[in-house]
Design an enzyme around this catalytic site. Structure first.
Site, PDB file in Angstrom:
ATOM      1  N   ASP A  38       0.829  -1.203   0.000  1.00 46.97           N
ATOM      2  CA  ASP A  38       0.000   0.000   0.000  1.00 46.97           C
ATOM      3  C   ASP A  38       0.868   1.258   0.000  1.00 46.97           C
ATOM      4  O   ASP A  38       1.980   1.251   0.530  1.00 46.97           O
ATOM      5  CB  ASP A  38      -0.915  -0.018   1.233  1.00 46.97           C
ATOM      6  CG  ASP A  38      -2.116   0.910   1.074  1.00 46.97           C
ATOM      7  OD1 ASP A  38      -2.320   1.441  -0.033  1.00 46.97           O
ATOM      8  OD2 ASP A  38      -2.844   1.097   2.070  1.00 46.97           O
ATOM      9  N   ASN A  40       1.332   3.380  -2.943  1.00 44.84           N
ATOM     10  CA  ASN A  40       1.870   3.800  -4.249  1.00 44.84           C
ATOM     11  C   ASN A  40       1.400   5.201  -4.630  1.00 44.84           C
ATOM     12  O   ASN A  40       2.167   6.014  -5.139  1.00 44.84           O
ATOM     13  CB  ASN A  40       1.412   2.839  -5.352  1.00 44.84           C
ATOM     14  CG  ASN A  40       1.990   1.455  -5.198  1.00 44.84           C
ATOM     15  OD1 ASN A  40       2.862   1.236  -4.369  1.00 44.84           O
ATOM     16  ND2 ASN A  40       1.502   0.516  -5.999  1.00 44.84           N
ATOM     17  N   GLY A  41       0.106   5.462  -4.393  1.00 42.95           N
ATOM     18  CA  GLY A  41      -0.470   6.750  -4.772  1.00 42.95           C
ATOM     19  C   GLY A  41       0.170   7.888  -3.992  1.00 42.95           C
ATOM     20  O   GLY A  41       0.554   8.917  -4.556  1.00 42.95           O
ATOM     21  N   ASN A  86     -11.136  -2.257  -5.430  1.00 43.71           N
ATOM     22  CA  ASN A  86     -10.317  -1.330  -6.212  1.00 43.71           C
ATOM     23  C   ASN A  86     -10.928  -0.974  -7.577  1.00 43.71           C
ATOM     24  O   ASN A  86     -10.481  -0.037  -8.236  1.00 43.71           O
ATOM     25  CB  ASN A  86      -8.888  -1.874  -6.408  1.00 43.71           C
ATOM     26  CG  ASN A  86      -8.027  -1.788  -5.157  1.00 43.71           C
ATOM     27  OD1 ASN A  86      -7.144  -2.625  -4.935  1.00 43.71           O
ATOM     28  ND2 ASN A  86      -8.267  -0.786  -4.307  1.00 43.71           N
TER      29      ASN A  86
HETATM   30  C1  IPE Z   1      -5.579  -2.558  -0.187  1.00 39.87           C
HETATM   31  O1  IPE Z   1      -5.189  -1.261  -0.348  1.00 39.87           O
HETATM   32  C2  IPE Z   1      -5.568  -3.259  -1.505  1.00 39.87           C
HETATM   33  C3  IPE Z   1      -4.260  -3.445  -2.098  1.00 39.87           C
HETATM   34  C4  IPE Z   1      -3.122  -3.121  -1.562  1.00 39.87           C
HETATM   35  C5  IPE Z   1      -4.265  -4.073  -3.377  1.00 39.87           C
HETATM   36  P1  IPE Z   1      -6.257  -0.078  -0.546  1.00 39.87           P
HETATM   37  O2  IPE Z   1      -5.460   1.160  -0.697  1.00 39.87           O
HETATM   38  O3  IPE Z   1      -7.212  -0.409  -1.636  1.00 39.87           O
HETATM   39  O4  IPE Z   1      -7.035  -0.131   0.837  1.00 39.87           O
HETATM   40  P2  IPE Z   1      -7.893   0.973   1.572  1.00 39.87           P
HETATM   41  O5  IPE Z   1      -8.915   1.475   0.579  1.00 39.87           O
HETATM   42  O6  IPE Z   1      -6.957   2.060   1.995  1.00 39.87           O
HETATM   43  O7  IPE Z   1      -8.480   0.268   2.737  1.00 39.87           O
HETATM   44  C1  IPE Z   2      -1.498   0.273  -3.375  1.00 37.53           C
HETATM   45  O1  IPE Z   2      -1.266   1.628  -3.426  1.00 37.53           O
HETATM   46  C2  IPE Z   2      -1.673  -0.329  -4.746  1.00 37.53           C
HETATM   47  C3  IPE Z   2      -3.045  -0.742  -5.075  1.00 37.53           C
HETATM   48  C4  IPE Z   2      -4.061  -0.711  -4.259  1.00 37.53           C
HETATM   49  C5  IPE Z   2      -3.247  -1.233  -6.410  1.00 37.53           C
HETATM   50  P1  IPE Z   2      -2.455   2.682  -3.434  1.00 37.53           P
HETATM   51  O2  IPE Z   2      -2.796   2.995  -4.858  1.00 37.53           O
HETATM   52  O3  IPE Z   2      -3.560   2.193  -2.601  1.00 37.53           O
HETATM   53  O4  IPE Z   2      -1.743   3.931  -2.779  1.00 37.53           O
HETATM   54  P2  IPE Z   2      -2.377   4.945  -1.744  1.00 37.53           P
HETATM   55  O5  IPE Z   2      -2.900   4.143  -0.605  1.00 37.53           O
HETATM   56  O6  IPE Z   2      -3.471   5.675  -2.471  1.00 37.53           O
HETATM   57  O7  IPE Z   2      -1.245   5.816  -1.351  1.00 37.53           O
HETATM   58 MG    MG Z   3      -3.999   2.441  -0.643  1.00 38.78          MG
END
Ligand code: IPE
Ligand code: IPE
Ligand code: MG
Length: 261
Positions: A38, A40-41, A86
């Site tokens: 978790d 990446n964004g 997702n």
């Molecule tokens: C969990 O992360 C799913 C993955 C890492 C693939 P999310 O970023 O989707 O989870 P929430 O929404 O913060 O609970």
């Molecule tokens: C995890 O990173 C990857 C996936 C869920 C595919 P995020 O995309 O959830 O990153 P944040 O939580 O928004 O930083």
């Molecule tokens: Mg996330």
């Protein structure tokens, strides 16, 4: 699983100050580590980049986690790549992720061959784009004979959907007379989960500091040790992995019993 010690020492040379290979007991590494990748964004946003760049950077961290797991001799590494929730993300991000899964898999197949890694998937793949499904099938076929570590990628995975599916499969078996109601027990249900045949994770790592499971392996994590780090997934290195294992090895797992008994 067998460890090549020279290769391992070389891989973990150049240690940072707070952690080194000698801080973990190689005779007691967890058999199965699972990771909620978790952050990446947030990693991308902190750099003024598009979220997609965070996912691309996350692939490098994943490659390192696979190699680290192989070097340490884990039996299995599983990672949460895309949840059933997702799909709620912007279409553009979903498309990018689906494309990234396929291209990454094609690109990394030589690594799986080289390291004798066997691939499997957790989740309902039928909802994925055709092209992604085809590449996943190719990955399964090409690594089916590998006898080293199992690498399980959870894609379109949701634990509630998984458990509901297992219940449905049990109901079908009972309705067809293949199973009696009193044969519906923990083993029978576990055998119908996507993880069938895999040991439950010993250690769950979640990056980016979130203290929740986000619908991941609710059944399988019943007695798993948790390790949450504020490090964002693209920044997660072999050293973070070692820190997690060192923490795991300092725990006392009781499984409901009493210490030392
Ligand atoms: C969990 O992360 C799913 C993955 C890492 C693939 P999310 O970023 O989707 O989870 P929430 O929404 O913060 O609970
Ligand atoms: C995890 O990173 C990857 C996936 C869920 C595919 P995020 O995309 O959830 O990153 P944040 O939580 O928004 O930083
Ligand atoms: Mg996330």
């Amino acid at each position: 699983m067998r460890i090549d010690t020279d290769q391992l020492r070389a891989y973990f040379s150049d240690a940072p100050e707070d952690i080194a290979l000698d801080d973990v007991d190689l005779g007691r590494v967890p058999a199965h580590v699972s990771i909620i990748m978790d952050g990446n964004g947030r990693w991308a946003e902190a750099r003024g980049l598009d979220r997609s760049q965070g996912h691309v950077a996350g692939v490098d961290a994943l490659r390192e986690a696979v190699t680290t797991s192989v070097r340490l001799g884990l039996d299995a590494l599983s990672v949460y790549a895309f949840s059933t929730e997702n799909w709620r993300r912007p279409q553009r991000e979903v498309n990018l992720l689906m494309h990234l899964f396929a291209t990454t898999l094609v690109h990394e197949l030589p690594l799986f061959h080289q390291e004798n890694v066997r691939l499997r998937f957790l989740g309902d793949l039928t909802a994925l784009p055709e092209a992604t499904q085809e590449v996943f099938q190719q990955g399964l076929d090409e690594t089916a004979d590998h006898t080293g570590m199992t690498f399980a990628l959870a894609v379109n995975y949701g634990s509630r959907a998984e458990i509901a599916r297992a219940a449905r499969l049990l109901a079908e078996d009972v309705a067809a007379g293949r199973l009696t109601p009193d044969q519906v027990n923990e083993d029978a249900l576990a055998a119908r989960l996507y993880t069938t045949g895999m040991p439950d994770p010993d250690l769950l790592i979640r990056t980016s500091g979130e203290l929740r499971l986000s619908n991941y392996l609710l059944w399988q994590l019943a007695y798993t040790e948790f390790y949450v780090t504020p490090t964002l997934w693209p920044d997660f290195t072999r050293w973070d992995f070692l820190r997690a294992i060192a923490s795991f090895q300092g725990r006392s797992r009781r499984f409901g019993g009493v210490v030392g008994k």
